[in-house]
Design an enzyme around this catalytic site. Structure first.
Site: not given
Lengths: 190, 279
Positions: A11, A38, A131
């Site tokens: 991300s 992301h 994540d």
């Protein structure tokens, strides 16, 4: 030839790194690469196009139930979860966010592990939440290989750190080393 | 919590024997994730859920609600709406009545977006709209047209990207179609739009055309992604059967008709047009 693949998640601070990795890939990779990053919900356009500029390999934001083709790079479309299905297709969904994220790196990693088993290389890059950690666990359950970007080198180190803490990371490497590992993994046909 | 494939299989079989719901052709990974979520939310095993479903019809309906994914947005993917403007609207203007079917409409945000869109094109009066979903409770919500501001305000800019595209033209205010009250956390669709929609329960898996009419325009976006390839193809066949010649089907931005039925449509972006019988 073995059915193998690479999955990459990241991300905050990972986009430039993904650009770099893609630009240094060989012209022909013979395996699929799945990338789950992301990004802003509103940024729905231009992402794949930007990555494509530096690559001769086809970069695709997949259509639901499309067949996976070796030598393609698949990017999880903004605002969709991307699953690897057992019949060799890609599945998309707009279910609830997981770890505050859609796409969720865990979902892509877990389903890729279930399909590619020990022939999967998972890479987690710079990022700001955890994540990917459950995904790493699943990849190890199936005896795949996991690499985290060296947290010291990351713009945001939370994501690789949470994977390392989870005790399911095989190697902690700098980007330079990760690129070498990818090239080795691609060239090494069992 | 890990759920075994056998448990999921059993769950699907029990459901099929107890009710009209058949999940056997749902897409495996997203269905598994629904199951995991249900097990977590109920804080029990899937075996417990199966037991409870057997004895309790309203619990069964609740589980069906939890299985279905209810995500809909105002003017989702503005790009697609601009395609509809270009490819579909001119043809609809030639018709005396427009029969519109919004399949899998969930809580209705996209359906009402379409009615606003039709109104701006002067087509609302002659449009007959049906919204359907497998989930009756969500249809009641759709019929009310009351939405939480905090979950929907981020999509309001889409309204402008679709309806306020010409800079010289006077801006269409949100208030033409919605009463927005941030302090009450409410976006209310205006009654004249609510009155234009009819909502019916319909299960895409088993129900064919239950409306005794054919359609000029079917919208079904990000619904079929929850089904496997075979079921998707069956439903695309069913849509084709239920479209008038030259009628339109619009699906999600990352969806596509892949089976042989695709030859019976002309594809323009996300818009599919039913070919006439002689090609």
């Amino acid at each position: 030839m073995t059915n193998k693949a690479i999955v990459i998640g990241g991300s905050a601070g990972s986009f430039k790194i993904v650009m770099k990795i893609i630009s240094l890939l060989p012209k022909k990779i013979d395996i699929p690469i799945f990338i789950c990053l992301h990004r802003l919900r509103s940024a729905r356009k231009g992402f794949a196009e930007t990555l494509q500029i530096n690559s001769s390999i086809k970069i695709i934001e997949p259509i639901d139930k499309e067949f996976i083709v070796a030598n393609n790079i698949y990017i999880a479309p903004a605002n969709y979860h991307m699953y690897i299905l057992q019949n060799g297709r890609i599945g998309l969904s707009i279910e609830e966010e997981l770890n505050h994220s859609r796409p969720s790196i865990d979902l892509t990693f877990i389903t890729a592990a279930e399909y590619y088993k020990e022939n999967l290389l998972g890479i987690i890059l710079s990022g700001a939440n955890d994540d990917g950690a459950n995904g790493f666990k699943k990849i190890k359950e199936y005896n795949g290989t996991t690499i985290a970007q060296d947290p010291q080198e990351c713009e945001v180190s939370v994501m690789p750190l949470s994977c390392i803490k989870n005790n399911c990371t095989d190697k902690i490497l700098t980007i330079k080393e990760i690129i070498k590992e990818i090239q080795f993994f691609i060239s090494f046909n069992i | 919590m890990d759920i075994h494939d056998e448990e999921i299989k059993e769950f699907i079989e029990i459901f099929a024997s107890l009710s009209t719901y058949n999940f056997s052709d749902y897409s495996e990974k997203s269905f598994r994730r629904r199951m995991e979520k249900i097990v977590n939310d109920n804080n029990c095993s899937l075996t417990d859920i199966i037991k409870k479903v057997k004895n309790n019809a309203s619990f069964l309906e609740k589980i069906v609600r939890d299985i279905t994914v209810n995500t809909t947005e105002l003017f989702r993917d503005p790009k697609v709406w601009l395609e509809i403007q270009k490819e579909i609207i001119p043809k609809l203007k030639e018709l005396n009545t427009i029969n519109l079917w919004h399949a899998g409409c969930s809580s209705g945000q996209e359906l009402y977006s379409m009615l606003m869109f039709m109104n701006e094109n002067g087509l609302l009066e002659k449009t007959k709209t049906i919204g359907t979903d497998i989930n009756t409770e969500i249809l009641e919500e759709a019929a009310k047209g009351n939405y939480k501001y905090r979950f929907n305000f981020e999509y309001l800019p889409n309204f402008d990207q679709v309806l306020n595209v010409i800079p010289e033209k006077e801006k269409i205010p949100y208030s033409k179609y919605m009463d927005i009250d941030q302090s009450k956390d409410l976006i209310k669709i205006k009654p004249f739009l609510l009155n234009k929609a009819e909502f019916l329960k319909h299960d895409l898996v088993k129900d064919k055309n239950i409306f005794s009419r054919k359609f000029d325009f079917i919208i079904c976006r990000n619904v079929l992604i929850y089904f496997n390839n075979n079921l998707q193809n069956k439903i695309f066949d069913m849509f084709w059967e239920n479209l008038n010649e030259g009628g339109f089907l619009v699906i999600g931005l990352h969806e596509s008709i892949m089976g042989p039925i695709s030859a019976k449509f002309i594809k323009k972006g996300q818009c599919y047009i039913k070919k006439s019988a002689n090609g």
